[in-house]
Write a protein that holds these residues in place. Structure first.
Motif, PDB file in Angstrom:
ATOM      1  N   TYR A  36       0.856  -1.171   0.000  1.00  0.00           N
ATOM      2  CA  TYR A  36       0.000   0.000   0.000  1.00  0.00           C
ATOM      3  C   TYR A  36       0.899   1.230   0.000  1.00  0.00           C
ATOM      4  O   TYR A  36       2.084   1.140   0.284  1.00  0.00           O
ATOM      5  N   GLN A  38       0.847   5.742   0.828  1.00  0.00           N
ATOM      6  CA  GLN A  38       0.130   6.924   1.291  1.00  0.00           C
ATOM      7  C   GLN A  38       0.945   8.153   0.929  1.00  0.00           C
ATOM      8  O   GLN A  38       2.079   8.330   1.406  1.00  0.00           O
ATOM      9  N   LYS A  42      -3.217  12.436   1.442  1.00  0.00           N
ATOM     10  CA  LYS A  42      -4.117  11.461   0.828  1.00  0.00           C
ATOM     11  C   LYS A  42      -4.279  10.246   1.728  1.00  0.00           C
ATOM     12  O   LYS A  42      -3.482  10.007   2.632  1.00  0.00           O
ATOM     13  N   GLN A  43      -5.319   9.482   1.436  1.00  0.00           N
ATOM     14  CA  GLN A  43      -5.541   8.262   2.190  1.00  0.00           C
ATOM     15  C   GLN A  43      -4.605   7.152   1.695  1.00  0.00           C
ATOM     16  O   GLN A  43      -4.135   7.178   0.555  1.00  0.00           O
ATOM     17  N   ARG A  44      -4.376   6.202   2.574  1.00  0.00           N
ATOM     18  CA  ARG A  44      -3.585   5.044   2.178  1.00  0.00           C
ATOM     19  C   ARG A  44      -4.365   4.261   1.112  1.00  0.00           C
ATOM     20  O   ARG A  44      -5.567   4.056   1.250  1.00  0.00           O
ATOM     21  N   GLU A  45      -3.652   3.822   0.081  1.00  0.00           N
ATOM     22  CA  GLU A  45      -4.306   3.123  -0.999  1.00  0.00           C
ATOM     23  C   GLU A  45      -3.577   1.822  -1.347  1.00  0.00           C
ATOM     24  O   GLU A  45      -2.360   1.716  -1.175  1.00  0.00           O
ATOM     25  N   TRP A 106       1.204  -4.677   9.531  1.00  0.00           N
ATOM     26  CA  TRP A 106       1.759  -3.627   8.687  1.00  0.00           C
ATOM     27  C   TRP A 106       3.233  -3.429   8.991  1.00  0.00           C
ATOM     28  O   TRP A 106       3.659  -3.575  10.141  1.00  0.00           O
TER      29      TRP A 106
END
Length: 116
Positions: A36, A38, A42-45, A106
């Protein structure tokens, strides 16, 4: 305590490549492994995921440029990034999902910065 440690981030110019690695303190063989990112503000994607059976999923923005892979032991997985552009600048996190309830682990993240 399970630990995931990313490495391989850095500063590159647009068009260059990087390979990120995620090293785990235990094997996640057969489980879902992913990357992922980030970006600031912005949001984590999701970037890419590789499932236990080996099938992969990529975000539209990286498909064809990034490749997720893993070793045979389940302790390491990788993200090979090519043709990087400034929009790829972000902190990249490795992740593993260990059950259907979405539980997982994570890493602490590694910075990737792409200059134009």
């Amino acid at each position: 305590q399970v630990q995931l440690v990313e490495s391989g981030g850095g500063l590159v110019q647009a068009g260059e490549s990087l390979r990120l690695s995620c090293s785990a303190s235990r094997s996640f063989y057969g489980l879902v492994m992913g990357w992922y990112r980030q970006a600031p503000g912005k949001q984590r994607e999701l970037v890419a995921v590789i499932r236990g059976g080996g099938d992969t999923i990529y975000a539209d923005s990286v498909r064809g440029r990034f490749t997720i892979s893993r070793d045979k032991t389940g302790y390491r997985w990788y993200l090979t990034m090519s043709n990087l552009n400034p929009e790829d600048t972000a902190v990249y996190y490795c992740h593993t999902r260990i059950n259907s309830e979405g539980e997982g682990y994570w890493g602490q993240g590694t910075q990737v910065t792409v200059s134009s």
